[in-house]
Design a protein around this motif. Structure first.
Motif, PDB file in Angstrom:
ATOM      1  N   VAL A 303      57.757  39.950  30.420  1.00  0.00           N
ATOM      2  CA  VAL A 303      57.714  41.216  31.147  1.00  0.00           C
ATOM      3  C   VAL A 303      56.270  41.517  31.499  1.00  0.00           C
ATOM      4  O   VAL A 303      55.380  41.468  30.637  1.00  0.00           O
ATOM      5  CB  VAL A 303      58.304  42.364  30.306  1.00  0.00           C
ATOM      6  CG1 VAL A 303      58.188  43.692  31.047  1.00  0.00           C
ATOM      7  CG2 VAL A 303      59.756  42.070  29.946  1.00  0.00           C
ATOM      8  N   ARG A 304      56.019  41.822  32.764  1.00  0.00           N
ATOM      9  CA  ARG A 304      54.663  42.137  33.219  1.00  0.00           C
ATOM     10  C   ARG A 304      54.332  43.580  32.863  1.00  0.00           C
ATOM     11  O   ARG A 304      55.072  44.506  33.197  1.00  0.00           O
ATOM     12  CB  ARG A 304      54.563  41.895  34.725  1.00  0.00           C
ATOM     13  CG  ARG A 304      53.168  42.074  35.280  1.00  0.00           C
ATOM     14  CD  ARG A 304      53.115  41.721  36.759  1.00  0.00           C
ATOM     15  NE  ARG A 304      53.219  40.290  36.982  1.00  0.00           N
ATOM     16  CZ  ARG A 304      54.066  39.710  37.828  1.00  0.00           C
ATOM     17  NH1 ARG A 304      54.917  40.459  38.512  1.00  0.00           N
ATOM     18  NH2 ARG A 304      54.084  38.409  38.000  1.00  0.00           N
ATOM     19  N   GLU A 305      53.232  43.780  32.158  1.00  0.00           N
ATOM     20  CA  GLU A 305      52.864  45.119  31.684  1.00  0.00           C
ATOM     21  C   GLU A 305      52.609  46.090  32.827  1.00  0.00           C
ATOM     22  O   GLU A 305      52.953  47.262  32.751  1.00  0.00           O
ATOM     23  CB  GLU A 305      51.627  45.037  30.782  1.00  0.00           C
ATOM     24  CG  GLU A 305      51.873  44.359  29.448  1.00  0.00           C
ATOM     25  CD  GLU A 305      50.652  44.411  28.560  1.00  0.00           C
ATOM     26  OE1 GLU A 305      49.694  45.127  28.921  1.00  0.00           O
ATOM     27  OE2 GLU A 305      50.641  43.733  27.514  1.00  0.00           O
ATOM     28  N   ILE A 310      60.152  41.431  35.607  1.00  0.00           N
ATOM     29  CA  ILE A 310      60.624  40.413  34.673  1.00  0.00           C
ATOM     30  C   ILE A 310      60.486  39.050  35.329  1.00  0.00           C
ATOM     31  O   ILE A 310      60.978  38.834  36.447  1.00  0.00           O
ATOM     32  CB  ILE A 310      62.096  40.674  34.306  1.00  0.00           C
ATOM     33  CG1 ILE A 310      62.246  42.085  33.714  1.00  0.00           C
ATOM     34  CG2 ILE A 310      62.629  39.607  33.362  1.00  0.00           C
ATOM     35  CD1 ILE A 310      63.599  42.700  33.991  1.00  0.00           C
ATOM     36  N   VAL A 311      59.855  38.110  34.644  1.00  0.00           N
ATOM     37  CA  VAL A 311      59.719  36.736  35.130  1.00  0.00           C
ATOM     38  C   VAL A 311      60.528  35.831  34.217  1.00  0.00           C
ATOM     39  O   VAL A 311      60.359  35.861  32.994  1.00  0.00           O
ATOM     40  CB  VAL A 311      58.248  36.300  35.172  1.00  0.00           C
ATOM     41  CG1 VAL A 311      58.141  34.841  35.614  1.00  0.00           C
ATOM     42  CG2 VAL A 311      57.451  37.197  36.107  1.00  0.00           C
ATOM     43  N   ALA A 312      61.419  35.045  34.801  1.00  0.00           N
ATOM     44  CA  ALA A 312      62.254  34.120  34.034  1.00  0.00           C
ATOM     45  C   ALA A 312      62.099  32.719  34.604  1.00  0.00           C
ATOM     46  O   ALA A 312      62.049  32.541  35.828  1.00  0.00           O
ATOM     47  CB  ALA A 312      63.718  34.560  34.093  1.00  0.00           C
ATOM     48  N   VAL A 313      62.020  31.716  33.711  1.00  0.00           N
ATOM     49  CA  VAL A 313      61.823  30.342  34.159  1.00  0.00           C
ATOM     50  C   VAL A 313      62.773  29.409  33.430  1.00  0.00           C
ATOM     51  O   VAL A 313      63.254  29.700  32.335  1.00  0.00           O
ATOM     52  CB  VAL A 313      60.368  29.869  33.957  1.00  0.00           C
ATOM     53  CG1 VAL A 313      59.389  30.836  34.602  1.00  0.00           C
ATOM     54  CG2 VAL A 313      60.034  29.699  32.477  1.00  0.00           C
ATOM     55  N   ARG A 358      57.844  27.059  29.591  1.00  0.00           N
ATOM     56  CA  ARG A 358      57.075  28.227  29.164  1.00  0.00           C
ATOM     57  C   ARG A 358      56.457  28.901  30.382  1.00  0.00           C
ATOM     58  O   ARG A 358      56.185  28.268  31.403  1.00  0.00           O
ATOM     59  CB  ARG A 358      55.953  27.830  28.184  1.00  0.00           C
ATOM     60  CG  ARG A 358      56.439  27.242  26.863  1.00  0.00           C
ATOM     61  CD  ARG A 358      57.111  28.307  26.006  1.00  0.00           C
ATOM     62  NE  ARG A 358      57.506  27.783  24.711  1.00  0.00           N
ATOM     63  CZ  ARG A 358      58.690  27.275  24.421  1.00  0.00           C
ATOM     64  NH1 ARG A 358      59.623  27.208  25.376  1.00  0.00           N
ATOM     65  NH2 ARG A 358      58.967  26.844  23.206  1.00  0.00           N
ATOM     66  N   CYS A 359      56.228  30.213  30.261  1.00  0.00           N
ATOM     67  CA  CYS A 359      55.536  30.946  31.311  1.00  0.00           C
ATOM     68  C   CYS A 359      54.557  31.922  30.683  1.00  0.00           C
ATOM     69  O   CYS A 359      54.731  32.354  29.538  1.00  0.00           O
ATOM     70  CB  CYS A 359      56.519  31.687  32.215  1.00  0.00           C
ATOM     71  SG  CYS A 359      57.495  32.978  31.399  1.00  0.00           S
ATOM     72  N   ALA A 360      53.517  32.259  31.428  1.00  0.00           N
ATOM     73  CA  ALA A 360      52.529  33.255  31.008  1.00  0.00           C
ATOM     74  C   ALA A 360      52.097  34.015  32.246  1.00  0.00           C
ATOM     75  O   ALA A 360      51.894  33.423  33.313  1.00  0.00           O
ATOM     76  CB  ALA A 360      51.326  32.582  30.334  1.00  0.00           C
ATOM     77  N   LEU A 361      51.962  35.319  32.111  1.00  0.00           N
ATOM     78  CA  LEU A 361      51.647  36.169  33.245  1.00  0.00           C
ATOM     79  C   LEU A 361      50.183  36.564  33.222  1.00  0.00           C
ATOM     80  O   LEU A 361      49.625  36.891  32.177  1.00  0.00           O
ATOM     81  CB  LEU A 361      52.524  37.420  33.218  1.00  0.00           C
ATOM     82  CG  LEU A 361      54.032  37.163  33.065  1.00  0.00           C
ATOM     83  CD1 LEU A 361      54.797  38.471  33.102  1.00  0.00           C
ATOM     84  CD2 LEU A 361      54.537  36.205  34.127  1.00  0.00           C
ATOM     85  N   GLN A 362      49.554  36.536  34.412  1.00  0.00           N
ATOM     86  CA  GLN A 362      48.157  36.956  34.530  1.00  0.00           C
ATOM     87  C   GLN A 362      48.094  38.370  35.103  1.00  0.00           C
ATOM     88  O   GLN A 362      49.003  38.799  35.826  1.00  0.00           O
ATOM     89  CB  GLN A 362      47.388  35.977  35.420  1.00  0.00           C
ATOM     90  CG  GLN A 362      47.300  34.580  34.829  1.00  0.00           C
ATOM     91  CD  GLN A 362      46.267  33.719  35.516  1.00  0.00           C
ATOM     92  OE1 GLN A 362      45.698  32.836  34.912  1.00  0.00           O
ATOM     93  NE2 GLN A 362      46.021  33.970  36.792  1.00  0.00           N
ATOM     94  N   PRO A 363      47.032  39.111  34.789  1.00  0.00           N
ATOM     95  CA  PRO A 363      46.923  40.501  35.253  1.00  0.00           C
ATOM     96  C   PRO A 363      46.996  40.650  36.773  1.00  0.00           C
ATOM     97  O   PRO A 363      47.426  41.694  37.273  1.00  0.00           O
ATOM     98  CB  PRO A 363      45.548  40.941  34.714  1.00  0.00           C
ATOM     99  CG  PRO A 363      45.313  40.064  33.518  1.00  0.00           C
ATOM    100  CD  PRO A 363      45.924  38.748  33.868  1.00  0.00           C
ATOM    101  N   ASP A 364      46.585  39.612  37.525  1.00  0.00           N
ATOM    102  CA  ASP A 364      46.603  39.719  38.985  1.00  0.00           C
ATOM    103  C   ASP A 364      47.982  39.469  39.582  1.00  0.00           C
ATOM    104  O   ASP A 364      48.138  39.456  40.810  1.00  0.00           O
ATOM    105  CB  ASP A 364      45.578  38.767  39.597  1.00  0.00           C
ATOM    106  CG  ASP A 364      45.902  37.292  39.328  1.00  0.00           C
ATOM    107  OD1 ASP A 364      46.916  37.015  38.661  1.00  0.00           O
ATOM    108  OD2 ASP A 364      45.131  36.428  39.782  1.00  0.00           O
ATOM    109  N   GLY A 365      48.992  39.254  38.717  1.00  0.00           N
ATOM    110  CA  GLY A 365      50.342  39.035  39.197  1.00  0.00           C
ATOM    111  C   GLY A 365      50.744  37.586  39.320  1.00  0.00           C
ATOM    112  O   GLY A 365      51.919  37.286  39.568  1.00  0.00           O
ATOM    113  N   SER A 366      49.802  36.662  39.177  1.00  0.00           N
ATOM    114  CA  SER A 366      50.161  35.249  39.261  1.00  0.00           C
ATOM    115  C   SER A 366      50.891  34.805  37.998  1.00  0.00           C
ATOM    116  O   SER A 366      50.820  35.443  36.948  1.00  0.00           O
ATOM    117  CB  SER A 366      48.915  34.388  39.503  1.00  0.00           C
ATOM    118  OG  SER A 366      47.976  34.568  38.455  1.00  0.00           O
TER     119      SER A 366
END
Length: 453
Positions: A303-305, A310-313, A358-366
């Motif tokens: 989940v992006r703060e 929600i990002v699902a992979v 696995r996934c990881a979210l960056q603050p810039d949305g990428s």
């Protein structure tokens, strides 16, 4: 072969880590090769879950701490060992997840197998690596598969499911990291886990369990401590819960895969429960699905703060090739039109195909994703691929000049087990090296790699 690190560009191996960005196991201090789970610490150090070599039933599973440069932190553990052993005696253990706690401590979660019993376990540690004995029973909580889905609570019976076969049986070892169970902590310290049960009718159904911060069952969650994934109105046959996440308001997201009863159709889903463990139909009717005419799996979710999206992979078999699957939902459960025009994104990127694990979210949305290429088996097609997608679903050309990077050592095959993102954005992965032997490949070692961001 492993890509060079001559330039300090995002997506290239970090030359300040271990040997030009790569740490290989075993190392002189630790005779272990099964690198299974990672946790990046605020101090820029790393926790690494690993099973050591030894006879069956006598292979200790440990958590070690690495310094920022990849060296073993000998101030961690007792007597300068650099690691602590998971204190479940006589059990075969797997490490599925390490996650940090608000008090500086951390939890290790995985699967255990004892004679006559198997299930999930949680062990809580203080920041210094000492077991926190206020959690569970002297720091340990065992959740036997046989005790999940108590018929007296929800009107179902039968056994709970452990591991399951996720592909065709060819005799060759499978390379895919993780095996369907994960956990997460809420802001109030409560812990959520997912598993699956088999009902009296023979159906398999996902289940989500909630524990209090001290490891006891939280009976305020659906009145029983767990909730069953029903997938109402979809016509699903079996369903499995693989991932869990929590939104800022305490609502619980559960994701997994299903098949349609009597049809050659499979799908993945994300469903939402409210904070009390009841299906939340305000989430786009309760459940969002992506369907496929062949195998499809959901492997990770976050989940992006910034906006609650929600990002699902995962992955899907399309035209005989595994495609990495990514989709993005709004906080309320609708496909995000800003990502790939509101459609799930299927990517092969390399001819042999791939699976995102696995996934990881960056603050810039990428979105950073990592997985294993190939068909899921330890063959020459197996390498580790890490990519960065922009918020609109396009590959980020700044990342290694192409949007993705491949870890592929000479004369061996590689598979991903876990991936994490350090506080400064650098990307760390761990996994296994396979050696080609007759009749099939054998595990030759473990590794940890770090990429610049």
């Amino acid at each position: 072969m492993t890509q060079p690190t001559s330039t300090a560009a995002a997506g290239t191996l970090d030359p300040s880590f271990a040997d030009k960005g790569v740490l290989k196991f075993p190392i002189p201090e630790i005779f272990g090769i099964y690198t299974e789970a990672l946790l990046a610490l605020p101090s820029k150090k790393l926790l690494l879950g690993m099973t050591l070599l030894g006879e069956i039933g006598q292979r200790p599973t440990v958590v070690m701490r690495l310094n920022e440069d990849g060296s073993l932190d000998t101030e961690f553990g007792s007597d300068g060992a650099g690691f602590v052993e998971i204190p479940i005696k006589g059990a075969e253990l797997e490490v599925h997840k390490l996650f940090g706690l608000g008090n500086g401590g951390w939890l290790v979660m995985g699967r255990y197998a004892l004679r006559g019993s198997s299930g999930l376990y949680l062990v809580q540690y203080r920041e210094d690596g000492q077991v926190d004995e206020s959690f569970g029973e002297e720091g340990v909580r065992l959740l036997p598969f046989a005790g999940m889905g108590n018929p007296g609570d929800v009107g179902i019976g039968g056994e709970a499911l452990g591991l399951r076969d996720e592909g065709p049986s060819t005799g060759a070892p499978q390379t895919s990291g993780g095996n369907g169970a994960t956990a997460v902590q809420q802001l109030d310290g409560k812990i959520l886990l997912v598993s699956a049960v088999r009902t009296e009718s023979g159906q398999s159904k996902g289940t989500v369990l909630r524990l209090n911060p001290d490891g006891s069952t939280d009976y305020t969650f659906n009145g029983s401590g767990f909730a069953i994934v029903e997938l109402e109105g979809i016509g699903a046959g079996d369903n499995f819960a693989n991932v869990v996440a929590v939104q800022a308001d305490g609502k619980v997201l559960v994701g997994g895969d299903f098949d349609l009863a009597g049809q050659n159709i499979r799908g993945v889903y994300v469903t939402r429960f409210d904070a009390m463990g009841r299906l939340d139909r305000s989430f786009n009717g309760g459940t969002v699905t992506v369907r496929n005419s062949s195998l499809i799996y959901l492997r990770a979710m976050d989940v992006r703060e910034a906006d609650g999206s929600i990002v699902a992979v995962g992955d899907a078999l399309r035209a005989g090739v595994r495609n990495g699957l990514i989709f993005v939902l709004s906080e309320g459960g609708f496909f995000d039109f800003n990502f790939n025009r509101g459609q799930p994104l299927f990517s092969s990127l390399v001819p042999q195909g791939l699976e995102w694990w696995r996934c990881a979210l960056q603050p810039d949305g990428s979105i950073i994703v990592a997985g294993t290429t190939g068909r899921g088996f330890a063959t020459a097609e197996a390498t580790v691929l890490t990519a960065r997608f922009l918020s609109d679903g396009a590959l980020d050309p700044v990342f290694n000049g192409s949007g993705f990077t491949i870890f592929d050592e000479d004369l061996t095959f590689e598979s991903l087990q876990d991936m994490t993102r350090m506080p400064d954005g650098r990307i760390v992965g761990c996994g296994l090296t396979w050696i080609d032997r007759d009749p099939w490949a054998a595990i030759g070692g473990g590794w940890v790699i770090r990429y610049l961001a």
